[in-house]
Structure formats: structure tokens, C-alpha cells
Design an enzyme around this catalytic site. Structure first.
Site, PDB file in Angstrom:
ATOM      1  CE  LYS A 172       1.381  -0.801   9.962  1.00 38.32           C
ATOM      2  NZ  LYS A 172       0.599  -0.414   8.773  1.00 38.32           N
ATOM      3  NE  ARG A 190      -1.188  -7.670   9.391  1.00 34.49           N
ATOM      4  CZ  ARG A 190      -1.605  -7.425  10.642  1.00 34.49           C
ATOM      5  NH1 ARG A 190      -1.329  -8.288  11.600  1.00 34.49           N
ATOM      6  NH2 ARG A 190      -2.280  -6.328  10.915  1.00 34.49           N
ATOM      7  CG  HIS A 226      -6.479  -4.016  10.709  1.00 32.34           C
ATOM      8  ND1 HIS A 226      -7.115  -4.872   9.815  1.00 32.34           N
ATOM      9  CD2 HIS A 226      -5.172  -4.036  10.368  1.00 32.34           C
ATOM     10  CE1 HIS A 226      -6.215  -5.369   8.988  1.00 32.34           C
ATOM     11  NE2 HIS A 226      -5.043  -4.884   9.300  1.00 32.34           N
TER      12      HIS A 226
END
Length: 310
Positions: free
Chosen positions: A175, A250, A273
Site C-alpha cells: 500500500k 494472509r 503494516h
């Protein structure tokens, strides 16, 4: 506010999401779709400018979303998009104050992520037919998705130059276009080697040292939708219930690592993350599983209402 002004604002916000934040195209599309609801509400209210969105009107917006049938989870997502949008409006000096309270608007119901047992994962990995080229490709895809805990967008965007099977390292773009290095085990390495050495060049029709890792039968990059469909297909093939997708693998990856004693921050880094709080939910999963095992296994936990002796 007239449609042309809205269109201009949304076009600039779209550019911000793509260029400055580096969000994936699907995420950007979802942002813009969520803003359509705000645009419709402002049109109904005959707002002429964004400053008309004070706290009182925003409460009305949330009530309106509930009344027209949006689920709580959808409304929470729209609030998140709205917060990003208003933050951008502030930076661009289109508005001069933030009408949204920093917290307590509406919270998403807490749900533990679904994950597969280690036995279910093993059966899923063995589901593809390894006697044909496409089966070898699908075997490599499944093994990699679970071994590295990848998002569907990360699998989709993977190129051959990102893969180093000697060191068992894969470079992925997550991301916000952030890159990280993930690891794979021997089973995933072997499956990837068989696919890359024996199958990929057949699908491509030529030999090359780069380009997409996972190809369809026409020799072009396997789409996100196809990746998800293949995981659902093999899950159904071994009798798993619906709802198995890349994120299920995941979640299973993270849960099984923590079950095996991995440090939370290591799992956070492997998942990509930004915050440990995002990874923290998996500790709730493992704690929940531990409780289930305890209640089923401990002799004093299994006894219920034992009668008192004289």
C-alpha cells in the site's frame, strides 16, 4: 454547489490520491464512489460551499446514510474517506476548519479475521493438479500467497526480477507504493521454481528474465479477479465454505506465525503494516484459539456442574 465545481474538486482530489498518496487504482475508485454519497447529500441540502458542512449537518449526513440503507461498516468506511477528503480540503485552503470530531463518530463492529487451520491450508496447497502447466502455476500462486502473506495487489504486481529463490526473498510493493522484502519457505520456493523454470516460458511463448510472474493462458499478467477466483475455486474443491480469498491466506499466515511463537513486530514487518495496532488483532485470534483449546483439553475446564459429594 453545482456539478462542475464538484467535478473539478473531485478531479484534483483524485490526482492527490494517485500521485501524492500512491494508492492503488481500486482504492482510489472506492474513495471516489464514497464521495458520490456526500455529493448527493449536499445536492439534496442545496449546499453552495463545503463550509456548509458543519457538525450539525454531518450528523444529518450520517442519519441520511442510515435511512437510505447503508450498512454500518459502509458508513464507517465513508467517514474514513470523508476524513481524508476534509484533511485535503484544509491543506488546499478550500475550507478553514474541520467539522469532524477526531473520534467517536461511529466505530466499526469488531470482527476477528477468518483464518484456516494448518490442515486446511495443507489441503488447499495440494488441491491444484500438478500434472499440468496451469496446475503448477496455481500451486505456486497458492504457496506464495500463504508463505509470504501477500495481498492480492502484491501478487498481481509481482515481476520476475522481484524474486530471488536462492535467498528465498521476494520484493513486493504494498500500500502507498511502499516496498518491503518478504520471505518464503522451502515448499513455496520449490513450487515457484517449478513454475518459473518449466511453465512460465510456455505461457509467454518466449524466454525472458523479467515481466509479470503469474501469467494467464494468453501470456499476459494474471488479473486480480482471476487470482481471487482461483483461490475460491480450490477452496470449494476441497470443501471449504465460501468466503476464502487472498486475505484469508494472509490472515492464516499471520495467525500461524504468532501461534508458532513469532514476535508481533516481526509479523508486522512481514505483513507491511504501518502500525503494530493493525497487527494486534491477530493476537486476539490466537488468544481466542488458545481459550478454545484450553476449554476442550483441560480436565477441570471440561467438567460442568459436577455434583457435590456427601
Amino acid at each position: 454547489m453545482n456539478d462542475s465545481k464538484w467535478t473539478n474538486i473531485k478531479r484534483k482530489f483524485h490526482t492527490h490520491l494517485v500521485v501524492e498518496k500512491g494508492l492503488a487504482s481500486l482504492t482510489v475508485r472506492n474513495y471516489m464512489t464514497d464521495l458520490d454519497s456526500l455529493q448527493e447529500f449536499m445536492k439534496i441540502r442545496s449546499f453552495s460551499k463545503f463550509e456548509d458542512l458543519d457538525r450539525y449537518e454531518l450528523r444529518g449526513y450520517l442519519s441520511w446514510l442510515v435511512n437510505i440503507g447503508f450498512a454500518k461498516s459502509s458508513i464507517v468506511r465513508k467517514i474514513s474517506v470523508l476524513r481524508s477528503f476534509i484533511g485535503w480540503l484544509l491543506r488546499e485552503k478550500i475550507v478553514n476548519k474541520d467539522p469532524l470530531p477526531r473520534r467517536g463518530v461511529m466505530k466499526r463492529d469488531s470482527r476477528l479475521p477468518r483464518f484456516l487451520s494448518q490442515d486446511e491450508v495443507s489441503r488447499l496447497m495440494d488441491a491444484p493438479d500438478s500434472s499440468n502447466p496451469l496446475g503448477l502455476r496455481d500451486k505456486a500462486l497458492l504457496e506464495l500467497a500463504y508463505a509470504a502473506g501477500l495481498r492480492v495487489s502484491e501478487i498481481y504486481g509481482l515481476n520476475v526480477s522481484d524474486v530471488d529463490l536462492e535467498t528465498k526473498e521476494i520484493r513486493v510493493t504494498g500500500k502507498g507504493s511502499k516496498q518491503r522484502v518478504v520471505l518464503v519457505g522451502s515448499l513455496a520456493k520449490d513450487a515457484m521454481y517449478l513454475y518459473l523454470s518449466q511453465v512460465r516460458h510456455q505461457l509467454l511463448g518466449e524466454d525472458d528474465s523479467d515481466g509479470p510472474v503469474f501469467l494467464n493462458k494468453f501470456g499476459t499478467r494474471l488479473s486480480r479477479r482471476s487470482i481471487q477466483e482461483k483461490i475460491r475455486y480450490y477452496a470449494a474443491k476441497i470443501g471449504l465454505k465460501s468466503g476464502v480469498h487472498t486475505h484469508t491466506l494472509r490472515h492464516s499466515f499471520a495467525t500461524h506465525l504468532l501461534d508458532g511463537g513469532a514476535d508481533l513486530r516481526v509479523v508486522q514487518e512481514l505483513l507491511g503494516h504501518a502500525s503494530p495496532s493493525t497487527t494486534q488483532i491477530y493476537t486476539h485470534v490466537t488468544q481466542s484459539k488458545s481459550k478454545e483449546i484450553y476449554l476442550a483439553s483441560h480436565p477441570r475446564a471440561k467438567q460442568r456442574g459436577a455434583s457435590l459429594s456427601k
